[in-house]
Every structure is written in C-alpha cells, then in structure tokens.
Design an enzyme around this catalytic site. Structure first.
Site, PDB file in Angstrom:
ATOM      1  CG  ASP A 392      -2.303   0.548   0.885  1.00 27.18           C
ATOM      2  OD1 ASP A 392      -2.733   0.410  -0.278  1.00 27.18           O
ATOM      3  OD2 ASP A 392      -2.943   1.135   1.772  1.00 27.18           O
ATOM      4  CG  ASP A 787      -9.666  -6.183  13.947  1.00 28.86           C
ATOM      5  OD1 ASP A 787     -10.333  -5.186  14.269  1.00 28.86           O
ATOM      6  OD2 ASP A 787      -8.606  -6.486  14.512  1.00 28.86           O
TER       7      ASP A 787
END
Length: 1087
Positions: A392, A787
């Site tokens: 990224d 998450d």
C-alpha cells in the site's frame, strides 16, 4: 497468468495500461502445446488409440501407461494395473493372452467374431441405448416413447426380475465399471461399431456382466441418502464421542473431521456456581453502599459508588460470554482420507493468502520475505495456493525484495518439503535453539542444511543492500533496471500495479517442481479519494484474487506473522470442508502467538487471558471475534451473503384429535399465515439472485439468475439482476460472475492478458464508488479496527466462526517490547472501539432481528465499551491519595454485616479468577500481568482514546501522538529497556506520584496523631498500595535499566512534587487537630 509477463501498471479511469518487463527478459514464452500424457513406466508419450482418442490402458483408474508397456505387462508381467491392481482387459487390436477367456466383458469385439453386414444395426441401437442412458429416451429436448426392438434381446430374456419393468432396463458398457463414473472419453467413437447382444441368465447377478438398471440405481441412491440421514441423526443425538464407535472402520472417511471437547463438569460447574454467588453478593454489596452514605465525604462516596457500579456492569459484559467455553480437536488423517488420497489428484479446496504491508522502513522487507517464504512452503497442494502481497506504500524496495524472495524460494521450498522442517520461515528456523537433528534420518540433511543456511545469509545480505540503498531517495525518483521510472514514485498519486512473480507458466523450483503463485499488488491511489487504509487494501486484494484465481477460501496475515505450523491450513479445512459444520462457518480464527518476548512478559504482550479464556468462551456461543490476522475466511461470507439456514424437521401431527379441532386451529392461524407468507415470498424474490452454481458461464449466470421470471421475461429479469449485482459489487462483469461461484474457479475462456487488465480495473481508486464495498461487503470501513466490524457483520448475517488452537501454534508474529510502543498499540485498538461506538454499526443498536446471538452481542458490546472504563478507573485510582491527604474515606465505619459482604466479595473475585485459570490452563503469572496492564492501559491509552475519539467525532479534529526514541543497545530484549517519551505516560506517572505522596502524608499524620489514627489508616493504605502494585510494571519501565532514570521523568517528578508540597503545607498535617472551641486572644495581660 504468466510469471514472465512483467509488471503491469495502469489506471482504468485514465484508460492506461503499461507492461514493464524486467531486465534481460525477452518476453513471454509461447505456451507449450500439450502433447499427451507421459507413461509412468518408461517415460515415453502415452500416444493415441486407433480411434484418435488418448490411449487408456486401465478403464478403472486411467493410470497413464503407453501401449508398449501395456502389451508387455499383459504378456510378460502380472497383467495388473500398477496403480489400482485391476487386471488389464484386452483392448482393440491387442493380442490375446491366457486369462482373457475368463472375462465376461470383451473390449475388442470386432477382432473376436466374424460379423455379418446385416447385424450392424445392433451397434447403432446399442450405442443409442448407452448414449441416452439416464435421459429416459429424451432426444433433442423431445420425450420419445419407449420402443423395444425385438431384434435385441432383453438382459433377462424377457423375464421380470425383482419387479423391474422392461422399459427401465439399461445397457451399461463394461468399461464404465459396473455403473461407476466414467473417467475417460468413450473409446468407441464410431457409431457404426457393432455390439454383440447376448442372452443373460436371470439367476446370475447382473453385476457380473457389467450391467445395471435404472431401478437398481434408484435403490442405491435411496440407500445412500438413508445412510447419510442416519449418520447425521447419530451426530446430532449422540454427540461427538458416542457416535464414532458405531461406525465401521471402513467408513473412516465419512466420520466428522473435527469434534468439540467440552470443559469437564468438575471444572466448569464450580466456576458457574461461583459466578452466580458473586452476582448475589454484588447485590447485597451495592445495597449496603447505597444505603450507607458518608456524610462528611459525600462527594468521594458518590464518585466511588458510581465507579463501582460501572465496574460491575463491565464485569458482567466480560464474564457471561465465557459461560460455555469449549475446546476443539481436528482429525487431519480423516481429511487426507477424504480429500487428499495419496496417488490421486487432491480435492482440497484452493486458498488465497493475503499479506499486507505499507512502509518498508517501518516493516522491514526481510520480515515480509520470511512471511512469504513460509506461505510458499506450506504443506498444501501447490496448485491450490496463491499468495498476494499488498504494497500500500507503492515502494520499489518492497517490489525488489519480493523479486529476490521469489528467486530464493526456488531453493528454500524444496528443502523444507524434502526434510519436513518446522517452522518454514528461514529466519526463525535457523535461530531456534533446539536439536535440529531430532527425527532427521537422511544422511544428506546436515550438509544441505549448512548449504541452505549459507544461501539464506547471502539472501539477507542482498535484502540489506536494498534497504541501505533505499535510505536516500534520488531527486529524479526511483528507476527500474531497464531505465523505466518506477510508477509508484509519488506515493499518493500512482497507477495500480500487478506483477506475477511465480505463476502457472513460470516459477519452477530447483528440482523442476511447480511453486505456488506469488503476485505483487499495489492498488491505484489518486488525490481526492478516501482509500480507507488497511481495510481498503484488503478489499482490493479480495477483488484481484477473485479475478485471477478466485479460491473459495482466504487467509490474511500481517507482514510480521509467519506460518509456524505448515499444516495449519489443513487444520482450518477440517472445519471449512466438513459436510455438516462447514457450510455455516464464515471464518476460522487462530490465536496470536509471539516471538521475541521475555519470559516475564512485563506488558502482557502475549495477551494470554484474552486468547485462552475469552475466545474459548465465545467459541461455545457463536464463535470468536476476528482479531485482524491469522484467520481463514470463506469468500462468500465476505460478499455479504446470509448464512445457509438449516432445514427444520417436519412437524409431527396427531391424528387422534377430532376434525373440528383442526378446523379451529387452522382458522385461528389463517390470519397469521397470510401475514407471514407475503414477506417470505418477497424475501425469496429479493435474494433469488444470490443463488450460485459452480462452473457457470457469465452469460448463463447473469441471464438466468432469477428463476421466477417466466418466458420472455427471463432476459429482462437477467438484465435487472445484473444491474443489481453491479451496483452491489462494482462495474466488472468478470468479478461479478466470480461472486456467483460458490466453490471458486475462474473463466476458462479468458486469456491471461484480459484477466490482468480486469485486475487493474478492480483495483482502481474509483471502483468502490456507489457500491456496497466497506458497507456490506468485504472489510467494513468506519474504524481503524476494521477487524471487529468485519466479524460483527458476518455474525449478524447468521454465520458462525470457529476457534482453532493446534498443538503447535499455527502462526507467530512480532510484538512491541518497550512501554511506549505497547501503549500506542493499545491506543489504536481503543480508538477503533470508540469510532465503532459512535458509528451506525454499534452493537448496542445494530443487528437486532438478525442472526447474532444474545451472549455474542454481550462480547461485542464489551469490545466497544471498554475504553470508557478509563474515566471511572482514573477517578478510582485517584481516590486513595485524596483520602490519605484529607483524612476521609469512601466508606463509613464497617459493622460485622458490612465486613461480611466486603470479605465475601473479595473471596468471590479471587475464586472466579482461580477457577478460570483452572479450566483454561492459564498460569497465575499471565493472569496477574493482564490485571496489571488493564490498569496501566486504562489510565493512559484508553483515556487518550476517549478524548481523541470525542474530538474526532464531535469537532472533526484528528490528533496523533509522536514517539521519539531515546536509545537502546544490541543485546537480547534490548528494546525492552528502551525509553521513548510520549504524552501517554503523563496520567499514570501522575497517579504514581500522587499515591506515593498520599502514603507519606497518611503515615506522617498517623505518627503525629497517635495510636488511634492507625486503625482507619490501614484501609486507605491498602487502597493506595492496590494502585501502586498494579502500576509497578509502568514504574519499572520508567526507571529503565540499571536504575538509569530518564531526565524527563526527573523533571516531571520535581514539578509534581512541588505542586503537592504546596498542598501539603496547606493541609498542614503535622499540627495536632483540636476539636474543641476556637479561642481568640482577648488582648488583656493576665499576669
């Protein structure tokens, strides 16, 4: 997908696509045309049969053997197939050998009998019989009436056997193995080939002739279904332990792949009883606290009662999700027996690995390389493993390091599999201090290990050279080996990039074996777009992998978490591929284990209490929460589909009731049925396009999803559903089609170039606009702890998760050692919980009416409420110092009954903890470290997270805290003693000094006032020491190594000590307190 295609970079929005080849790469090699199979005996080409079809020696297993070896084996050998040990049958054009006369099925009819020309019609009719087998005479979509040819005798000479009507007889060729599955093309391609009809003895078993019947097939299917139902009922009724004894040994492959192991009742029942007793004691305790206020210290009493009520509510949210703890056991041998038999193609499901990294200077490339190497060497079929690395940060350092890793993998992977070593990350394998010769019997192991260690050290030197080179960025930016500018020179404005390092047409190891796929991915980034950090990167990997490989299962790992157990994927497949349990499992979560932590674990980095107590409790309800790494996902669950609902057994009715009772019941429920029928049908119609079929073509899939649109409306309905899917998943027909394949698979007709172009499309920065990505699909946006949100959404859809703890830890990672880094890690987690608390997905009000269970919701509420505990915790830790300085206390003088409730509460707290440690196996040292860090993190990271979250949500101010390193050394665990100053250290430091001053003030006051003041002092001192003992690891972290106190600590200590010295003088504790009347001087001289 070719490994030599080079780096593909482009932007779908700008209509750009560039292929940059590596230096010295001549370009893609032409694909080798398949030239048939290779004989497993002599190594020559198998060749073709006289009819032009591939030569097949054994009609049972199709083991590749050439014609010469087949004839030699029949003439000179055992006449059996080397693989399945079935006797070779005589094929067309082959010489007869002794034993052929005993065969009932004859393969070479043309050479054995002299045929009349008039009898050729039998061949066509027989061929028509087995070509239309199972279709009931359906030809070209028209149902044909059954016509019996009188020239072809029935198998039973026209007699009825077992009530089988003549129209249900079927002719099955002998090479189909007695009704079995045909595993190779028909060797008789000529429709004019004659077949000799023969009369059969009705008293003889038809299986001896290789024939069967439709009715026999139906009875066999009915028997199989009955056996499966009995097997399922046995598992549901008899549990996991009692059902296995009744199954025969030959049915091992049909037994469950895992089982639940409940906690023994001798351990769990006392634990539950003490929880109930603690609740009762809490009720009496709060009754006393509320009904007996302290009038002279009302403010202190009120604050303490509010804090205690909050602590009790927090304890309830944390305690009751641990009511049903379980453990699980897997059976890898049964998994292999069912899906991975030796000598046969593996039927294990493919899996895609995701590894995410951002900054190679903070996340060393060598750590990422070890994670990738452990994935490539995993104990799993190589053709079913694909590794995707998300960069990224678009760093050329990561790209070049991954290129070096792919080259080193060609030597490392065969070494791991040849000697079955663990772990398969080279850095940690060569560092482990164990006897590496244990269980090794190969004489060449020592020499090859030394050579491989030397290879790895040279690999480390090359990686370190790349890191050293990347420390200084050139003014013109980075350039590739061929002189092309690196597309990611501008980190915030660059095209999407994909490089296939190891693929199908490239990437063989040093022994010539195929390696798993390795793909480098860097998604497109442009100014003005919200890229959603790690969650956005993971969603980009989901789409890229769906286009290129589309495995039905995914596993995501942080770049510092390597595979410590090479069989971990098979452990997860024992749950995912279980025919009874697997369909409802959305993910299998493994516990996080860490390397490089000192044995004292001063800052509770291992987090043992959470992973070995809380997660086991959740596994007994609906499954553990997703913790961000080490998790195997079902791809369909990430797409936002609801979990499959189990069919309820039909309700039983009693026929003994009068008819008028049924009429009354029906009339009473008729209105209710009318209300419920319509929403159900609408729901079915709305979710109809979620039905999926394996291996469907795009046109068929998108055009006929809605089965409820009859006639001419099919095409229109397909267009409407295609628009719905594209609005949900994005404007990529290839990706939308892949979402409908429940068992995975890619388009066979698509070329690698078109797939790479489509992959560039799905990672473009504007692909997710006006779609459900991040809202209902993939990793959910809205929090830095994506998450928790992702797992929460799946559980709301009715899925359940599994907690798998193998004997050998599945994955291991790195944990922060020093205090400042640990506090910043906890700050990030707590900030994410605060963001979820203020979002639309807050468990307090989201997901009701779905599939989320009540106690599971308790756990999610606790995961987003716990940072708010920092406010009452900070107040409660301040109370002891205030009580010592003012001479007042939060409770009145205790009588015998009050003392009983206080003592009972303390006993229940300790008993609960002891029984928890007993059934979970957690040591008292780990439990105590967790208690200490709960206070340390609560008064520092959690407190700052609350205020930072409020500023971000209410005022829109996004603050951050910087960490400055002060020093360190090169010894083991040296980072543990490294001190890094951060503003997070201010609140606990102040609390420590405040309580120390309070203790000194209280003891001084008791010495000054005499013996009677020591009694009330003990309660206050106990309260203050409780705070100091919990903050002791923090104090030790501040002092540092060898009692070297940092300058900043000395400055803060002097400052705070000065402030409290002024308060000390104001309180004046050394003067005796006089409770009598205040006397003033009258001004008269009495002498």
């Amino acid at each position: 997908m070719e490994a030599s295609a080079g780096l593909v970079a482009g932007s779908h929005n700008r209509n750009e696509l560039v292929v940059i080849r590596r230096d010295g790469d001549p370009g893609p090699k032409p694909l080798r045309q398949p030239n048939g199979q290779v004989c497993q005996i002599c190594g020559d080409d198998v060749g073709l049969a006289p009819g032009g079809e591939p030569f097949v020696a054994c009609n049972e297993c199709a083991f590749p053997v050439c014609r010469d070896c087949y004839e030699y084996e029949r003439r000179e050998g055992t006449q059996n197939c080397p693989q399945c040990k079935t006797r070779y049958k005589r094929l067309k054009g082959c010489a007869r050998v002794p034993g052929d006369e005993e065969e009932d099925g004859v393969d070479d009819l043309e050479n054995e009998f002299n045929w009349d020309g008039n009898e050729s019609q039998y061949g066509a009719e027989s061929l028509h019989g087995h070509m239309t087998y199972g279709r009931g005479g359906d030809l070209n979509g028209v149902q044909q009436p059954f016509q019996l040819n009188p020239n072809v005798p029935l198998l039973t000479n026209g007699q009825m056997v077992d009530d089988i009507p003549p129209e249900q007889h079927a002719l099955v060729p002998s090479f189909m193995g007695g009704g079995g599955k045909r595993i190779h093309p028909l060797p008789y391609a000529d429709p004019s080939l004659p077949v000799q009809p023969r009369s059969m003895d009705p008293s003889k078993d038809l299986a001896a002739y290789g024939y069967g019947s439709v009715a026999w097939k139906e009875r066999m299917e009915s028997w199989k279904q009955k056996q499966e139902r009995m097997h399922q009922m046995r598992n549901d009724a008899g549990g996991d332990d009692g059902g296995d004894d009744d199954l025969p040994l030959m049915d091992e492959a049909r037994q469950p792949l895992s089982r639940k192991i409940p906690i023994p009742s001798s351990q769990i029942n006392p634990y539950r009883m003490i929880i109930i007793i603690r609740l009762v004691v809490l009720g009496f305790f709060f009754h006393y606290r509320v009904m007996h206020p302290v009038n002279d210290a009302f403010a202190l009493w009120l604050i303490s009662v509010i804090c205690e009520i909050w602590f009790a509510m927090s304890w309830i949210l944390d305690q009751f999700p641990k009511w049903f703890p379980i453990e699980r056991e897997t059976y890898l041998d049964r998994l292999s027996l069912r899906f991975d038999k030796e000598g046969q193609p593996s039927q294990l499901a493919p899996i895609d690995f995701f590894v995410s990294t951002v900054d190679p200077l903070k996340e060393p490339p060598l750590v990422t390389a070890n994670t990738v190497l452990s994935i490539l060497a995993v104990d799993y079929p190589v053709d079913k493993v694909s590794c995707y690395v998300s960069d990224d940060g678009a760093a050329m350092l990561t790209f070049e390091a991954l290129s070096e890793t792919s080259e080193f993998a060609k030597k490392w992977v065969p070494f791991c599999k040849r000697f079955n070593i663990e772990p398969r990350a080279p850095e940690w394998y060569f560092q482990q201090k164990i006897d590496y010769l244990k269980d090794k019997v190969a004489a060449s192991f020592v020499g090859e290990r030394r050579a491989m260690k030397r290879e790895y050290e040279e690999f480390k030197v090359r990686i370190n050279a790349l890191v050293a080179k990347a420390q200084k960025v050139p003014e013109e930016g980075w350039t590739m080996q061929d002189g092309t500018p690196w597309p990611g020179n501008n980190v915030r404005d660059h095209p999407g990039m994909i490089q296939v390092f190891l693929g199908q047409s490239g990437g063989l190891d040093c022994e010539g074996n195929e390696l798993p796929r390795l793909v480098y991915v860097s998604r497109e980034k442009r100014p003005g777009y919200n890229h959603h950090k790690k969650a956005g990167a993971m969603n980009a990997l989901v789409r890229v992998s769906a286009v290129l490989t589309n495995a039905p299962y995914l596993l995501n790992l942080d770049c510092d978490h390597y595979i410590n157990n090479s069989k971990a994927i098979k452990e997860a497949m024992c749950f995912m591929m279980d025919p009874l349990l697997g369909k409802k499992v959305c993910y299998v979560q493994f516990p996080q284990r860490f390397d490089g932590i000192d044995r004292h674990d001063r800052y509770a980095n291992r987090n043992v209490v959470f992973f070995d107590i809380n997660m086991k409790g959740l596994d007994g309800i609906q499954g553990p929460i997703y913790v961000g790494t080490g998790c195997v996902f079902r791809r369909q669950a990430l797409y936002g589909y609801d979990a499959p609902k189990s069919k309820k057994p039909p309700s039983r009715t009693c026929n003994c009731w009068p008819k008028w009772c049924f009429c009354c019941c029906c009339c009473g429920n008729r209105k209710h049925k009318k209300k419920t029928t319509k929403p159900k049908s609408e729901k079915k119609k709305r979710l109809l396009f979620f039905k999926k079929e394996e291996n469907q073509s795009p046109a068929y899939t998108l055009g006929e999803i809605d089965e409820g649109a009859p006639g001419a409306e099919n095409e229109k309905a397909g267009i409407v559903n295609q628009q719905k899917l594209e609005k949900k998943f994005g404007q990529s027909s290839v990706f939308v089609t892949s979402t409908l394949l429940e068992n995975g698979g890619t388009l066979k007709s698509a070329s690698p170039a078109s797939l790479l172009k489509e992959a560039i499309h799905v990672i473009s920065c504007g692909y997710e606009d006006k779609t459900d990505w991040g809202k209902e699909i993939g990793w959910i946006y809205g929090s830095v702890t994506e998450d928790i949100l992702t797992g929460f959404k799946m559980h709301c859809h009715g899925w359940r998760s599994i907690y798998c703890i193998p004997k050998r830890p599945a994955f291991k990672g790195s944990a922060p050692l020093n205090l400042s880094d640990r506090l910043h890690q906890v700050l990030r987690w707590a900030l994410g919980s605060i963001e979820i608390f203020f979002s639309n997905h807050c468990p307090l009000w989201y997901g009701y009416g779905g599939g989320l269970k009540f106690l599971e919701r308790f756990s999610y509420i606790n995961s987003i409420v716990y940072p708010w505990t920092s406010i009452p915790l900070l107040a409660y830790c301040t109370l002891p110092a205030i009580c010592l300085l003012t001479g007042k206390f939060i409770t009145p003088e205790l009588n015998n009954v009050a003392s009983l409730w206080f003592m009972s509460l303390f006993i229940c707290i300790f008993a609960t903890s002891i029984l928890e440690m007993r059934w979970s196996g957690v040591g008292i040292d780990n439990w105590w470290r967790n208690e200490q860090f709960w206070v340390i993190g609560g008064v520092s990271s959690h407190l700052f997270a609350v205020f930072q979250g409020l500023l971000k949500v209410i005022a829109g101010v996004d603050t951050s805290f910087t960490v400055t390193s002060k020093g360190g050394d090169d010894e083991e665990f040296s980072e543990l003693y490294t001190f890094k100053w951060t503003t997070l250290l201010i609140p606990p430091t102040t609390l420590l000094l405040l309580n120390f001053i309070g203790v000194v003030a209280g003891v001084s006051n008791a010495i000054n006032n005499g013996y009677e003041s020591w009694g009330p002092l003990f309660g206050k001192l106990f309260f203050a020491f409780w705070v100091i003992v919990h903050l002791y690891p923090f104090l030790k972290g501040l002092v540092g190594r060898q009692n070297r106190t940092p300058t900043i600590v000395i400055v803060w200590s002097i400052l705070l000590a000065s402030i409290f010295s002024l308060l000390w003088v104001r309180i004046d504790p050394f003067l005796a307190k006089n409770d009598g009347p205040l006397l003033e001087e009258c001004g008269l001289d009495c002498n």
